[in-house]
Design a protein around this motif. Sequence first.
Motif, PDB file in Angstrom:
ATOM      1  N   GLY A  12      -2.170  10.233   4.622  1.00 42.66           N
ATOM      2  CA  GLY A  12      -3.519   9.498   3.208  1.00 42.66           C
ATOM      3  C   GLY A  12      -2.643   7.720   3.301  1.00 42.66           C
ATOM      4  O   GLY A  12      -3.302   7.261   2.303  1.00 42.66           O
ATOM      5  N   ALA A  25      -3.237   5.092   5.145  1.00 45.36           N
ATOM      6  CA  ALA A  25      -3.826   4.409   5.579  1.00 45.36           C
ATOM      7  C   ALA A  25      -2.639   3.349   6.070  1.00 45.36           C
ATOM      8  O   ALA A  25      -3.078   2.167   5.674  1.00 45.36           O
ATOM      9  CB  ALA A  25      -4.962   4.742   4.610  1.00 45.36           C
ATOM     10  N   THR A  56      -3.183  -0.004  11.564  1.00 45.26           N
ATOM     11  CA  THR A  56      -3.594   0.822  13.388  1.00 45.26           C
ATOM     12  C   THR A  56      -2.755   0.895  14.023  1.00 45.26           C
ATOM     13  O   THR A  56      -1.798   1.706  14.444  1.00 45.26           O
ATOM     14  CB  THR A  56      -4.742   0.653  13.484  1.00 45.26           C
ATOM     15  OG1 THR A  56      -6.070   1.199  12.751  1.00 45.26           O
ATOM     16  CG2 THR A  56      -4.644   1.028  15.493  1.00 45.26           C
ATOM     17  N   ASP A  68      -4.128   7.896  -3.163  1.00 40.59           N
ATOM     18  CA  ASP A  68      -3.202   7.767  -2.122  1.00 40.59           C
ATOM     19  C   ASP A  68      -5.055   6.188  -1.712  1.00 40.59           C
ATOM     20  O   ASP A  68      -5.688   5.787  -2.133  1.00 40.59           O
ATOM     21  CB  ASP A  68      -4.487   8.476  -0.880  1.00 40.59           C
ATOM     22  CG  ASP A  68      -3.263   9.506  -0.816  1.00 40.59           C
ATOM     23  OD1 ASP A  68      -2.008   8.604  -1.433  1.00 40.59           O
ATOM     24  OD2 ASP A  68      -3.745  10.718   0.043  1.00 40.59           O
ATOM     25  N   PRO A  69      -4.796   5.035  -1.165  1.00 40.62           N
ATOM     26  CA  PRO A  69      -3.070   4.850  -0.437  1.00 40.62           C
ATOM     27  C   PRO A  69      -1.537   4.869  -0.937  1.00 40.62           C
ATOM     28  O   PRO A  69      -0.654   5.043  -0.018  1.00 40.62           O
ATOM     29  CB  PRO A  69      -3.165   4.270   0.963  1.00 40.62           C
ATOM     30  CG  PRO A  69      -4.068   3.142   0.658  1.00 40.62           C
ATOM     31  CD  PRO A  69      -4.419   3.900  -0.558  1.00 40.62           C
TER      32      PRO A  69
END
Length: 396
Positions: free
Chosen positions: A48, A50, A53, A120-121
């Motif tokens: 979680g 996040a 990328t 989360d996150p």
Amino acid sequence: MTENPAEVVEEAAGPAPRRRRRWRRVAVVLTIMLLLFGVPWATLVVGGAAWPTAVVVAGTILFVAAFAGLPMLMLSGHGRRRDGTAALGDALLGAAWVLFVWSVLGQVLELVLLVAGVADPTRSRIVAAAVLAVTVVLLVWGYAEAMRVPRVKALDVTLPRLGHGLDGLRVAVITDTHYGPIDRSRWSAGVVERVNELDADVVCHVGDIADGTADIRDNQAAPLASVRATSTRVYVTGNHEYFSEAQGWLDYMARAGWDVLHNRHLTIERGGDQLVIAGVDDATAAGSGVRGHGQDLATALSGADPESPVLLLAHQPKQVTHAARAGVDLQLSGHTHGGQIWPFNFLVRLEQPVVHGLSRHGDRTQLYTSRGTGFWGPPFRVFAPSEITLLTLRSA
């Protein structure tokens, strides 16, 4: 005719069962590897948190490289005797274990934060940061603990059958020095210096002297020739000697002036009283294929005065079952390393009756299990400090 009954069974079973067993072993190892790297990957990289990328991709590549690299490093290093590669593989194994353990424990923190209402996150990022910070601290501290010259652990042990003439006999114990891929020549000299400061009557090395042959590890083992004892220096084999020419190590220690107790005993006397000091081969010796080796306590005690107390050197604590049946007064063992990297001590306890310290077995026999003087493989000791032990024997 083979000396190993398992070989007979395997030959009779044929190639198909052997292949199945081989694939089962591969499946077990693969499962362990997936857990070892998968749980930290899920805790730090995905889940979680996040992360951006780029962070997820970079973290995943790092874990995949470690997952693939560990078996390659271990096989190439230990399998082909490449010390640099072996040391790198050992360090990666230790780091992966610590990271796995604290990633699992990190789920407790995750639950606490969830109950506290942290969403989360943020929650997963706090857990990831905490796990990473604790792992780094423990690895740095664990490395320092592994590489330092051990502290001396001193205790008195009362042996009811010990004569008053031998009261106060000082026995220094080192074990599991595991001279290996990391050159610890200076460390070895430091251990010997500290042992000599104890002015012991008897000095014992209780096996697992090195990972490698005597020729390969001579520069690290050489300081052992300088160990001083007022009565005797005694040595027995551990299981690792049977990976690397056990007889060669017995011969090496004999040349260095130590009494090698290859299923035999000697007797020391002081003030008219005697103490039998016996030693047996490691529990794995019989199955090693080395001719003439195998623990044999009856042979070790053959000819000894049955009225004299017996101090026995046996590398593994589980060998105390034989010692208790024979009425041995005190057995000295190593092998466990105290677990070396917590919480591995709980796994050690599944195989051995004791992980460390003084324990009683039967009516007469006591067992002292050392945490070990060096370390095996991963150069870390976490909550399992190494030791040089000084036992002072007391009469009743």
